[in-house]
Design an enzyme around this catalytic site. Structure first.
Site, PDB file in Angstrom:
ATOM      1  N   SER A   1      27.810   7.483  28.390  1.00 43.73           N
ATOM      2  CA  SER A   1      26.491   7.295  28.999  1.00 43.73           C
ATOM      3  C   SER A   1      26.324   5.827  29.338  1.00 43.73           C
ATOM      4  CB  SER A   1      25.397   7.732  28.022  1.00 43.73           C
ATOM      5  OG  SER A   1      24.126   7.261  28.414  1.00 43.73           O
TER       6      SER A   1
ATOM      7  N   TYR B   1      21.326   7.215  19.584  1.00 38.99           N
ATOM      8  CA  TYR B   1      22.147   7.780  20.658  1.00 38.99           C
ATOM      9  C   TYR B   1      23.035   6.704  21.271  1.00 38.99           C
ATOM     10  CZ  TYR B   1      23.227  10.228  25.057  1.00 38.99           C
ATOM     11  OH  TYR B   1      23.864  10.812  26.125  1.00 38.99           O
TER      12      TYR B   1
END
Length: 234
Positions: free
Chosen positions: A136, A149
């Site tokens: 990501s 995350y």
């Protein structure tokens, strides 16, 4: 039709699902892995059963993954592409519950290490093996509201770029994809409209681009940003 084989995790939905359809359209035989057995079977029912194997298993169940993946690989006796698209998201930073933090590390990092470990010997045999790990943009820059995350994705980027040096010597190219927000169900709470997000097709095209390069070329990390458009006044 190609005889190539792709193993794709997270194949029941989101990016993994769309990449599976993409590789199937290119003639690949598929090994599809995800927790949701019903969704996997619905997907598989739209494909040629001779070209697909379904593994309904949690990537964090290492013993089951090892047994099922080895069985599937032995059936095809080949593997050309591994795509680690399975991942989870939990919001939160300094106050992220420990269970959520641990779950993200287990799914987004440890499970991917395990699959790379299992599949590397098969990919080496192919002579031109590929690994794509879905990270990501939060794995390459800080985001204040999603530290847990981001930690898992930073770890995945570091792991993937490092293991790329090792596996590259064995003829296996490893690419880490770092997209901004992609239009999937995981992005439902982002507050962005569909035209403000990347499409799953963008990820498929990015994979095609990486694989289209000459044998001498390797892209260890590809960050795919999104255009930040000014919002219209309400």
């Amino acid at each position: 039709m190609s005889n190539n084989v792709a193993l794709i995790t997270g194949a029941s939905r989101g990016i993994g699902h769309h990449l599976a359809r993409h590789f199937y359209a290119q003639g690949y035989r598929l090994i599809l892995l995800a927790r949701d057995e019903q969704a996997l079977n619905r997907f598989a029912s739209t494909l040629d059963p001779k070209r697909v194997q379904v593994l309904a298993v949690d990537v964090c169940d290492h013993a089951a993954v090892a047994a099922r993946v080895q069985q599937a690989l032995q059936r095809y006796n080949q593997l050309n592409v591994l795509i680690n698209a399975a991942g989870i998201f939990r919001a939160g930073s300094s106050q992220t519950p420990l269970d959520d933090f641990s779950a993200m590390l287990a799914t987004n990092v440890t499970a991917i290490h395990h699959l790379c470990q299992l599949c590397s010997p098969w990919l080496q045999q192919s002579g031109d093996g590929r690994i794509f790990n879905l990270a990501s943009v939060s794995g390459v820059q800080p985001y204040g509201s999603v530290a847990g995350y981001a930690a898992s994705k930073h770890a995945l980027v570091g792991y993937s770029r490092s293991v790329a040096r090792e596996l590259g010597a064995l003829g296996i190219k490893v690419t880490t994809l770092c997209p901004d927000v992609v239009d999937t169900d995981m992005a439902a709470g982002s507050g962005l409209s569909a035209d403000e997000m990347l499409s799953t097709g963008d990820i498929c095209r990015a994979v095609d681009f990486v694989m289209s390069l000459s044998p001498a070329a390797v892209i260890e990390q590809l960050t795919i940003g999104r255009q930040h458009r000014p919002r219209k006044p309400s």
